[in-house]
Design a protein around this motif. Structure first.
Motif, short mmCIF file in Angstrom:
data_model
loop_
_atom_site.label_atom_id
_atom_site.label_comp_id
_atom_site.label_asym_id
_atom_site.label_seq_id
_atom_site.Cartn_x
_atom_site.Cartn_y
_atom_site.Cartn_z
N ASP A 55 -9.60 35.39 58.15
CA ASP A 55 -10.33 34.84 57.02
C ASP A 55 -9.92 33.40 56.73
O ASP A 55 -10.41 32.79 55.77
CB ASP A 55 -10.14 35.70 55.77
CG ASP A 55 -8.69 35.70 55.26
OD1 ASP A 55 -7.80 35.18 55.98
OD2 ASP A 55 -8.45 36.23 54.16
N GLY A 56 -9.03 32.86 57.58
CA GLY A 56 -8.59 31.48 57.41
C GLY A 56 -7.35 31.33 56.56
O GLY A 56 -6.83 30.22 56.43
N PHE A 57 -6.83 32.42 56.00
CA PHE A 57 -5.63 32.37 55.17
C PHE A 57 -4.64 33.43 55.66
O PHE A 57 -5.03 34.48 56.17
CB PHE A 57 -5.97 32.64 53.69
CG PHE A 57 -6.79 31.56 53.05
CD1 PHE A 57 -6.20 30.46 52.49
CD2 PHE A 57 -8.18 31.67 53.03
CE1 PHE A 57 -6.96 29.46 51.90
CE2 PHE A 57 -8.95 30.69 52.45
CZ PHE A 57 -8.35 29.57 51.88
N VAL A 58 -3.36 33.13 55.46
CA VAL A 58 -2.33 34.06 55.92
C VAL A 58 -2.22 35.26 55.00
O VAL A 58 -2.61 35.21 53.82
CB VAL A 58 -0.95 33.36 56.00
CG1 VAL A 58 -0.97 32.20 56.97
CG2 VAL A 58 -0.47 32.92 54.62
N GLU A 59 -1.71 36.32 55.55
CA GLU A 59 -1.28 37.49 54.79
C GLU A 59 0.24 37.64 54.98
O GLU A 59 0.76 37.36 56.07
CB GLU A 59 -1.98 38.77 55.25
CG GLU A 59 -3.45 38.86 54.87
CD GLU A 59 -4.35 38.01 55.74
OE1 GLU A 59 -5.27 37.36 55.19
OE2 GLU A 59 -4.13 37.96 56.96
N PHE A 60 0.92 38.07 53.94
CA PHE A 60 2.37 38.31 54.00
C PHE A 60 2.64 39.79 54.25
O PHE A 60 1.91 40.65 53.75
CB PHE A 60 3.05 37.89 52.70
CG PHE A 60 3.15 36.41 52.51
CD1 PHE A 60 4.25 35.71 52.98
CD2 PHE A 60 2.15 35.71 51.86
CE1 PHE A 60 4.35 34.33 52.81
CE2 PHE A 60 2.23 34.34 51.68
CZ PHE A 60 3.33 33.65 52.15
N PHE A 61 3.71 40.04 55.00
CA PHE A 61 4.14 41.42 55.28
C PHE A 61 5.60 41.54 54.86
O PHE A 61 6.48 40.95 55.46
CB PHE A 61 3.94 41.75 56.75
CG PHE A 61 2.50 41.71 57.17
CD1 PHE A 61 1.73 42.86 57.14
CD2 PHE A 61 1.90 40.53 57.54
CE1 PHE A 61 0.39 42.83 57.49
CE2 PHE A 61 0.56 40.48 57.89
CZ PHE A 61 -0.20 41.63 57.87
N MET A 62 5.82 42.31 53.79
CA MET A 62 7.13 42.40 53.16
C MET A 62 7.64 43.83 53.23
O MET A 62 6.93 44.78 52.87
CB MET A 62 7.04 41.95 51.69
CG MET A 62 6.40 40.59 51.48
SD MET A 62 7.27 39.24 52.29
CE MET A 62 8.88 39.38 51.50
N ASN A 63 8.88 44.00 53.68
CA ASN A 63 9.55 45.29 53.66
C ASN A 63 10.40 45.42 52.41
O ASN A 63 10.92 44.41 51.90
CB ASN A 63 10.44 45.43 54.90
CG ASN A 63 11.44 44.29 55.02
OD1 ASN A 63 11.03 43.15 55.26
ND2 ASN A 63 12.72 44.56 54.86
N ASP A 64 10.52 46.61 51.88
CA ASP A 64 11.40 46.78 50.72
C ASP A 64 12.34 47.97 50.93
O ASP A 64 12.16 48.79 51.84
CB ASP A 64 10.61 46.89 49.41
CG ASP A 64 9.83 48.20 49.25
OD1 ASP A 64 10.11 49.17 49.98
OD2 ASP A 64 8.94 48.24 48.40
N ASP A 65 13.35 48.03 50.08
CA ASP A 65 14.38 49.07 50.21
C ASP A 65 13.91 50.44 49.72
O ASP A 65 14.67 51.41 49.79
CB ASP A 65 15.64 48.65 49.44
CG ASP A 65 16.53 47.74 50.28
OD1 ASP A 65 16.14 47.42 51.41
OD2 ASP A 65 17.61 47.34 49.79
N ALA A 66 12.68 50.52 49.23
CA ALA A 66 12.12 51.82 48.91
C ALA A 66 11.51 52.47 50.15
O ALA A 66 11.15 53.66 50.11
CB ALA A 66 11.05 51.69 47.82
N GLY A 67 11.38 51.70 51.24
CA GLY A 67 10.88 52.25 52.49
C GLY A 67 9.43 51.95 52.78
O GLY A 67 8.81 52.66 53.59
N TYR A 68 8.88 50.91 52.16
CA TYR A 68 7.48 50.57 52.36
C TYR A 68 7.33 49.20 53.01
O TYR A 68 8.21 48.34 52.91
CB TYR A 68 6.73 50.53 51.02
CG TYR A 68 6.67 51.84 50.28
CD1 TYR A 68 5.79 52.84 50.67
CD2 TYR A 68 7.50 52.07 49.18
CE1 TYR A 68 5.73 54.05 49.98
CE2 TYR A 68 7.45 53.27 48.48
CZ TYR A 68 6.56 54.25 48.89
OH TYR A 68 6.51 55.44 48.22
N ILE A 69 6.19 49.02 53.68
CA ILE A 69 5.73 47.69 54.06
C ILE A 69 4.55 47.35 53.15
O ILE A 69 3.64 48.18 52.99
CB ILE A 69 5.27 47.63 55.54
CG1 ILE A 69 6.45 47.96 56.46
CG2 ILE A 69 4.69 46.26 55.87
CD1 ILE A 69 7.49 46.87 56.56
#
Length: 589
Positions: free
Chosen positions: A182-196
């Protein structure tokens, strides 16, 4: 008084280093300058960062690089930005040595400002450079134990922040890529609860994955199976390496390594040059795995003694033999393995405790620990060969054969312990000489300094792994750098083809395709394989598309063109599709 104390200690350190050189007959890393965070704000002391190593870029466009990193000790939990140059002012009291003055002119900003509360948690991540809003400027993106993604303007002000829904730590370099075009970035974040979590360029949650167990190693975004759609790979503490659909967060496969992978990242690369990507991961019992794009074991390393592996293990052709190697730091030794063949081969192993007992470091104590896995691969001395740059915890350089080439230590450095932060290699001040930027934990917070070290090697010089998370350079810059032997995209540790880098190649390929269509209206038939798609027949120059197969996780779903080069049976070639590149094979039928 504080400044005078530090100056005496550093001068004593220089004497100690000179004595060590005469004993061990190895070279020494020369100090070009240092920066002392505790000398900047009166009444404030700052210790080392932790897993928050340096990113270098000219973020304000003034022609001078900035150095960006995080600290967490003392009056800390800040992100720092300084000019990548020697002090602009040196008082008579510093005698021209390495102690920066309060008014040395290099500080650009701290985030948050020193008049505000610090970050909500330790900034445990390498800063990522991302043009978040497509304005031609790169923002600085960080996360950490506060469970918050910060997108910071080049002037040190906040553009926006996003908080993890679970309020859990998000540790590791923020990963960003435009996965939906779509021309813009998406962020992918991991957390200590166990999710992306997938977060938009405006800081809005797009999706949250299924729950697994937490990990402090960030994910990697890559089109690992070359199907034209991106995946997220994540090494987890429940023993599994997961592969998820980057557009939905749905699980595609998992691979059980049999042990915890706490703090471990993963690298996606065609390690054996077979035309398919592998994911490399490591665990807490001294094992390294290469996992295929379909989640199957390709090979495994079992270290001689079961021991923890953590953080990042880099890869590159260290000895210039055409095969990929992996330097490894465990809890009791450092190693070099050749991983480019059908099975890994150990090339050497070094016991750093014995080296210390032999006096190779002039009395300083070197230790191997998984928490010091910040090593880099670069030609630091300009001899045209790759060296391995270790932190043990002080800087140490070995060649491809495991010979000690150089080191640096002084009495202020906390030796005999783990290293707290990773380094950066390159030409930081654009003087044609390569430098190694490191933050060495002091025996007290005020003795913790950022060091600019060099062996006076020329730059550009080749490097396979110049930063802790490989390279935070923008993709367009990486594509132009012949010295950078492995290239990524947008953020750290990404090994798939870059649209920015591939545009010229694709244009040439399309021209060849047009010629092919004209010249080969009637042509022999060939059998073609794309990734894991079942083989099918096609004539040279013919447009074709593949049919999805429920038993195959990767399949092309758009029309592609067979280039003229496939008229040679068995030749490896590239197919252009959806602005990405795919390796394919061709054989005559």
């Amino acid at each position: 008084m504080k400044n005078g104390y530090l100056l005496i200690a550093i001068m004593s350190g220089l004497t100690a280093v000179a004595m060590a050189a005469s004993v061990t007959a190895v070279g020494q890393l020369r100090v070009k300058w240092t920066f002392n965070t505790s000398a900047v704000f009166p009444g404030k002391t700052f210790g080392a960062g932790h897993q928050s190593p340096f990113t270098v870029w000219d973020i304000d466009g003034d022609g001078i690089n900035e150095i960006i990193w995080g600290t967490r000790r003392g009056s800390s939990r800040r992100e720092w930005c300084i000019k990548a140059k020697a002090p602009s002012f040196i008082s008579p009291q510093s005698l021209g040595h390495f102690l920066p003055d309060l008014c040395d002119g290099r500080l650009e900003w701290v985030y948050p400002p020193i008049t505000q509360d610090p970050l909500p948690g330790d900034p445990i991540c390498q800063p990522s450079l991302v043009d978040v809003n497509n304005d031609g400027r790169y923002e600085i993106c960080i996360a950490g134990r506060g469970g918050r993604l910060h997108v910071i303007n080049p002037d040190g002000t906040a553009l926006w922040t996003w908080d993890s829904p679970a309020g859990q730590a998000m540790i590791g370099a923020p990963q960003a890529y435009d996965i939906n075009e779509d021309g813009f970035v998406e962020f992918f974040m991991n957390d200590d609860a166990g999710y992306i979590h997938c977060v938009s360029h405006e800081g809005k949650l797009l999706w949250t994955s299924f729950r697994c167990k937490a990990n402090e190693g960030h994910p990697t975004i890559a089109d690992i199976d070359r199907d034209g759609h991106y995946e997220v790979t994540w090494a987890c503490q429940d023993f599994n390496l997961y592969c998820m659909d980057a557009e939905t967060g749905a699980e595609k496969w998992r691979f059980n390594t049999g042990a915890n992978m706490e703090t471990c990242a993963n690298t996606v690369i065609d390690v054996n040059k077979d035309g398919e990507y592998e994911a490399l991961c490591w665990n807490s019992v001294g094992q390294v795995y290469a996992v295929s794009c379909l989640g199957r074991e390709v090979w495994r390393i079992d270290l001689p003694r079961p021991t923890r592996l953590k953080l990042r293990e880099p890869v590159g052709d260290v000895d210039d033999d055409g095969s990929c190697e992996m330097p490894i730091m465990s809890e009791d030794a450092i190693y070099l393995y050749d991983i480019g063949g059908a099975a890994p081969v150990k090339k050497w192993e070094i016991n750093l405790t014995k080296w210390s007992e032999q006096g190779r470091f002039g009395g300083a104590k070197a230790v191997a620990t998984a928490w010091s896995s910040y090593h880099l691969i670069a030609d630091i001395n300009g001899d045209g060969k790759q060296e391995i740059l270790w932190l043990v915890p002080f800087p140490m350089v070995t060649d491809a054969d495991g010979n000690l080439l150089a080191y640096y230590c002084n009495p202020n450095v906390a030796d005999g312990a783990r290293q707290e932060n990773g380094g950066w290699w390159g030409d930081v001040d654009k003087d044609g000489i390569s430098e190694w930027i490191v933050e060495l934990n002091g025996k007290s917070h005020p003795q913790t300094l950022v060091y600019c070290l060099t062996m006076d090697g020329k730059f550009p010089a080749d490097s396979w792994w110049p930063e802790y998370d490989h390279s935070a350079y923008p993709a367009s810059y990486q594509a132009e750098q012949g010295w950078l032997k492995l290239k990524g995209a947008y953020s750290n540790s990404l090994w798939f083809p870059m649209p920015e880098a591939a545009l010229k190649s694709i244009a040439m390929m399309l021209a060849m395709m047009l010629i092919t269509l004209v010249a080969y209206a009637v042509a022999p038939c060939y059998q073609v394989t794309i990734g894991s798609v079942p083989p099918f027949q096609v004539r040279s120059g013919q447009l074709f598309s593949t049919v999805p197969d429920k038993s195959v996780s990767a399949c092309a779903r758009s029309r592609v063109t067979l280039p003229r080069s496939c008229s040679i049976p068995g030749k490896l070639y590239l197919v252009a599709w959806r602005r990405r590149l795919f390796h394919s094979t061709c054989r005559s039928t």
